[in-house]
Write a protein that holds these residues in place. Structure first.
Motif, PDB file in Angstrom:
ATOM      1  N   ARG A   1       0.844  -1.194   0.000  1.00 32.92           N
ATOM      2  CA  ARG A   1       0.000   0.000   0.000  1.00 32.92           C
ATOM      3  C   ARG A   1       0.876   1.240   0.000  1.00 32.92           C
ATOM      4  NH1 ARG A   1      -4.258  -2.074   4.568  1.00 32.92           N
ATOM      5  NH2 ARG A   1      -2.352  -1.961   5.763  1.00 32.92           N
ATOM      6  N   CYS A   2       1.976   1.202   0.755  1.00 30.48           N
ATOM      7  CA  CYS A   2       2.891   2.352   0.793  1.00 30.48           C
ATOM      8  C   CYS A   2       3.511   2.620  -0.577  1.00 30.48           C
ATOM      9  CB  CYS A   2       3.993   2.125   1.822  1.00 30.48           C
ATOM     10  SG  CYS A   2       3.424   2.215   3.515  1.00 30.48           S
TER      11      CYS A   2
ATOM     12  N   LEU B   1       0.832   4.450  -2.605  1.00 29.14           N
ATOM     13  CA  LEU B   1       0.665   5.841  -2.170  1.00 29.14           C
ATOM     14  C   LEU B   1       1.881   6.682  -2.542  1.00 29.14           C
ATOM     15  CD1 LEU B   1      -1.004   5.314   1.307  1.00 29.14           C
ATOM     16  CD2 LEU B   1      -2.059   6.206  -0.776  1.00 29.14           C
TER      17      LEU B   1
END
Length: 131
Positions: free
Chosen positions: A113-114, A117
């Protein structure tokens, strides 16, 4: 944007025979919450902190269990040309933090997810230095 454009190409993976204690030590490093399990480069499972906690709750000895005993045996993977929208959909619907990225079934990266993002935002911060 595609998985291959934002994935981390340096991947740590476990073998089917990696013992629970070694898995726990790697996860305790703080860099991982789960690891793909590979057999000759092919993703055959995923081991997470939850898998280890479940094993401990069931009274299993981390020295004696191996990845193959506790891993999720139907890992969710994405192909390198999977679009970010599809990856986000998979992550949110399955409530997962990261997915292995494969090419013809062989592990080539991991996307978290990082990573997503990071690739989608360009923060506008200014650094000030006082006297």
């Amino acid at each position: 944007m595609l998985a291959k454009e934002m994935m981390n190409k340096i991947v740590t993976a476990a073998s089917r025979k990696t013992n629970g204690r070694d898995l726990a030590a790697k996860l305790l490093s703080g860099m991982y919450s789960g690891l793909p399990v590979v057999d000759e480069g092919r993703v055959v499972g995923v081991v997470t902190e939850f898998d280890l906690l479940k094993a401990v709750k069931e009274g299993k000895d981390l020295q004696k269990i191996i990845a193959e005993d506790i891993m999720s045996k139907e890992p969710i993977c994405v192909e390198e040309n999977t679009h970010v929208d599809e990856i986000i959909k998979i992550m949110t619907e399955q409530n997962i933090i990261r997915v292995p990225v494969v090419r013809n079934g062989t592990l080539i990266g991991v996307i978290s997810r990082c990573d997503i993002l990071n690739s989608l935002i360009q923060p506008e911060f200014v650094t000030f230095y006082g006297d």
